[in-house]
Design a protein around this motif. Sequence first.
Motif, short mmCIF file in Angstrom:
data_model
loop_
_atom_site.label_atom_id
_atom_site.label_comp_id
_atom_site.label_asym_id
_atom_site.label_seq_id
_atom_site.Cartn_x
_atom_site.Cartn_y
_atom_site.Cartn_z
N ASN A 1 -9.62 9.29 11.88
CA ASN A 1 -9.80 10.43 10.98
C ASN A 1 -8.53 11.26 11.01
OD1 ASN A 1 -10.84 12.41 9.33
ND2 ASN A 1 -11.96 13.44 10.97
N GLY A 2 -7.64 11.01 10.07
CA GLY A 2 -6.34 11.69 10.06
C GLY A 2 -6.42 13.08 9.45
N ASN A 3 -6.42 14.11 10.30
CA ASN A 3 -6.49 15.48 9.77
C ASN A 3 -5.54 16.44 10.50
OD1 ASN A 3 -7.75 15.78 12.23
ND2 ASN A 3 -9.80 16.00 11.38
N ASP A 4 -4.55 15.90 11.19
CA ASP A 4 -3.56 16.76 11.85
C ASP A 4 -2.38 16.95 10.90
OD1 ASP A 4 -1.93 18.20 13.47
OD2 ASP A 4 -1.65 16.66 14.99
N TYR A 5 -2.49 17.97 10.07
CA TYR A 5 -1.47 18.20 9.04
C TYR A 5 -0.51 19.33 9.42
CZ TYR A 5 -5.45 16.09 6.55
OH TYR A 5 -6.49 15.29 6.18
N TRP A 6 -0.47 19.70 10.70
CA TRP A 6 0.23 20.92 11.08
C TRP A 6 1.41 20.65 12.01
CZ3 TRP A 6 -2.48 23.92 7.96
CH2 TRP A 6 -3.81 23.56 7.70
N GLN B 1 -13.22 11.49 -1.25
CA GLN B 1 -13.09 10.31 -2.11
C GLN B 1 -12.61 9.10 -1.31
OE1 GLN B 1 -10.92 11.12 -5.79
NE2 GLN B 1 -11.77 13.19 -5.84
N PHE B 2 -11.77 9.32 -0.31
CA PHE B 2 -11.34 8.20 0.53
C PHE B 2 -12.52 7.59 1.27
CE2 PHE B 2 -10.00 6.57 4.69
CZ PHE B 2 -9.18 5.53 4.28
N VAL B 3 -13.38 8.43 1.81
CA VAL B 3 -14.57 7.93 2.51
C VAL B 3 -15.46 7.15 1.55
CG1 VAL B 3 -16.71 8.61 3.67
CG2 VAL B 3 -14.56 9.73 4.28
N ARG C 1 -1.44 7.66 5.34
CA ARG C 1 -0.98 6.27 5.48
C ARG C 1 -1.68 5.57 6.64
NH1 ARG C 1 4.36 8.40 4.36
NH2 ARG C 1 5.03 7.77 2.26
N LYS C 2 -1.81 6.28 7.76
CA LYS C 2 -2.49 5.69 8.93
C LYS C 2 -3.90 5.24 8.57
CE LYS C 2 -0.15 8.21 12.68
NZ LYS C 2 -0.34 9.22 13.75
N GLU C 3 -4.61 6.06 7.81
CA GLU C 3 -5.99 5.71 7.43
C GLU C 3 -6.02 4.44 6.58
OE1 GLU C 3 -8.14 10.11 7.43
OE2 GLU C 3 -7.37 9.30 5.54
N MET D 1 0.84 -1.20 0.00
CA MET D 1 0.00 0.00 0.00
C MET D 1 0.88 1.26 0.00
SD MET D 1 -2.90 1.50 -0.12
CE MET D 1 -4.10 0.19 0.16
N ASP D 2 1.97 1.23 0.77
CA ASP D 2 2.87 2.38 0.82
C ASP D 2 3.50 2.67 -0.55
OD1 ASP D 2 2.35 2.89 3.45
OD2 ASP D 2 4.14 1.86 4.22
N GLU D 3 3.78 1.61 -1.30
CA GLU D 3 4.32 1.81 -2.64
C GLU D 3 3.34 2.57 -3.52
OE1 GLU D 3 5.56 -1.85 -4.38
OE2 GLU D 3 7.02 -2.31 -2.79
N VAL D 4 2.07 2.19 -3.45
CA VAL D 4 1.02 2.89 -4.22
C VAL D 4 0.89 4.33 -3.75
CG1 VAL D 4 -1.43 2.94 -4.80
CG2 VAL D 4 -0.24 0.74 -4.63
N LEU D 5 0.84 4.52 -2.44
CA LEU D 5 0.67 5.86 -1.89
C LEU D 5 1.86 6.75 -2.22
CD1 LEU D 5 -0.90 5.11 1.62
CD2 LEU D 5 -2.04 6.11 -0.36
N ASN D 6 3.06 6.20 -2.18
CA ASN D 6 4.25 7.00 -2.51
C ASN D 6 4.18 7.52 -3.94
OD1 ASN D 6 5.36 6.73 0.03
ND2 ASN D 6 6.61 4.95 -0.52
N ARG D 7 3.68 6.70 -4.86
CA ARG D 7 3.52 7.16 -6.24
C ARG D 7 2.48 8.27 -6.33
NH1 ARG D 7 3.93 1.55 -7.33
NH2 ARG D 7 1.68 1.37 -7.66
N ILE D 8 1.40 8.12 -5.56
CA ILE D 8 0.36 9.15 -5.55
C ILE D 8 0.90 10.45 -4.96
CG2 ILE D 8 -1.92 9.79 -4.66
CD1 ILE D 8 -2.64 6.81 -4.65
N PHE D 9 1.62 10.34 -3.85
CA PHE D 9 2.18 11.54 -3.20
C PHE D 9 3.16 12.25 -4.13
CE2 PHE D 9 1.50 9.23 1.06
CZ PHE D 9 0.26 9.84 1.23
N LEU D 10 3.96 11.48 -4.84
CA LEU D 10 4.93 12.08 -5.77
C LEU D 10 4.21 12.83 -6.88
CD1 LEU D 10 7.87 12.44 -6.60
CD2 LEU D 10 7.71 10.28 -7.87
N THR D 11 3.16 12.23 -7.41
CA THR D 11 2.36 12.90 -8.45
C THR D 11 1.70 14.15 -7.91
OG1 THR D 11 1.92 10.77 -9.52
CG2 THR D 11 0.47 12.61 -10.11
N LEU D 12 1.18 14.05 -6.69
CA LEU D 12 0.53 15.19 -6.06
C LEU D 12 1.50 16.35 -5.89
CD1 LEU D 12 -1.88 16.46 -4.55
CD2 LEU D 12 -1.16 15.24 -2.50
#
Length: 526
Positions: free
Chosen positions: A380-385, A358-360, A401-403, A330-341
């Motif tokens: 609910n991961g929303n602490d981005y600060w 969209q995740f929900v 990733r936690k979600e 899953m991290d491999e997929v997410l890393n590709r998404i994060f890089l694109t983002l």
Amino acid sequence: MKAIIIDDEKHVREGLMLLAEWDRFGIEEVFEAKDGEEAKEIILKHRPEIIFTDMNMPKIDGINLLKWLHASEIDSKTIVVSGYDDFQYMRNAITYGSFDYILKPIEPDILNETLDRAIKEWKKQALKRESTIENTRVINEVKPLYWDHVFTKLLTNKSIPSDASMKIQKEFGINLTEVEYTFSLLSISSIISKNFDGDRDLAFFTILNICNEMIRRKQSGVCFRNIDKENELVMIFWDVKNTHVLVELIHDTIYKFCNIKITLAVGKPSHHLYEAYQSALQTMLKYNLIEATKKKMVSYLDISASPILHILDYTQEITWALQSGSNEQMDEVLNRIFLTLQSNHILSFEQIQGWENQFVLLRNNWLKEYEINEQISFYNGNDYWDKDGSFSFTRFQEEKRKEFHELIHYLNQVKYQKYKNSIQEIELFIRKNYEKDITLQDIADRFYLSREYISRKFKQEYHETITNYLTKIRIEKAKELLENPHLKIYEVSFKVGYQNEKYFSKVFKKMVGLTPNEYRLSVMTK
């Protein structure tokens, strides 16, 4: 704790008695009074912490009761319950120390939420928390919450209602139909997560007090809470010449007071209030959170068009990772998404909101696919600060990733339990049909599972092959039947699924160490 309900209508008092969750809030005694005169005696005698009062009553009405409470310095929290949505009533209620003002007919959720806040407020004051924040909040506890509602309604109207315009002109000395506006918006998400122990109301009160103190000192606008948005604080400036200077001053004061860096979004000036707000809203939704960490403010001129990354476009890859049960995959997929983002998109509030929605949606679809219908409390991961309130792309990645990791873990548990239940059902099927000629293929066809999977999982669960397990059940049943001296050996053999008596006897001796006849004799001679 104690409370009192003051209303000349008995059914209203009874309704409040039923709707309020007294036990939940630790209120042990609730008194009743039909007017202010009767209430004064009860209040002086029992000193209730919470007071519910109507405004329009005989003898001593709600306004005079509030005046008396204010003059007597009684430290109860008063909640006005009225059938009149009237500004003068609300203004009097606020002026004389009412904690809040709710309208009839009473909604249980609003009633109990208000009661909850009132009790928390009373407890805080009772403990005499004399911090700077507390002092500021106490000084401003009579803040006219009415204006939050008035101005919030204006945000969605393309024209300003005449009654609202008249009230605003009377209160603020400004004719909204004759000025040019500039809006500034602030999301207090980072302030809530890094200060005030997550207390959203206290955060709003504090920041509103700071903003309004400076804005009203210049008589250049007003600051209020958008009651239709969870974290949005709104500033309207009608002296647009000083807007940027004042916004930067507000930024610096908030940082000095809360030690938090915030970015304020400033929209395009307009003579139309709705258009001015929409410009500020689009600015706040679309500005680059990463680049804005070092800025005090961003304006509509700083916004550039950028496509939104949709995680729905990665549904197939995410599904494969989920089915694998591997966090690493899953991290491999997410890393590709994060890089694109990070490379091709802007990380804005709009982007984050799109990702979260969209995740929900995807998560609900996966739960439906796994036939999971119960309500589940997911992370609910929303602490981005960061600690200083700056947006952190690293923390954003960690939260997402936690979600996904939690979802993988949960779906794997469900999948395992589902398969475990299937094996248990197979065992029950064997136990109920031991006398029949059961084959592994029969079981596979019945339970829609492969023979290989059944063999492997059954042995893991019961430490026996299906053949050996079936044989043990047959022999145990045969031992019970052999205790009946009237049954022939061949009859016992047929009853437990063996059509050949000699083969039955051979299997029995191998399992028990005795022939069926020898076993019967040993039982008979005991």
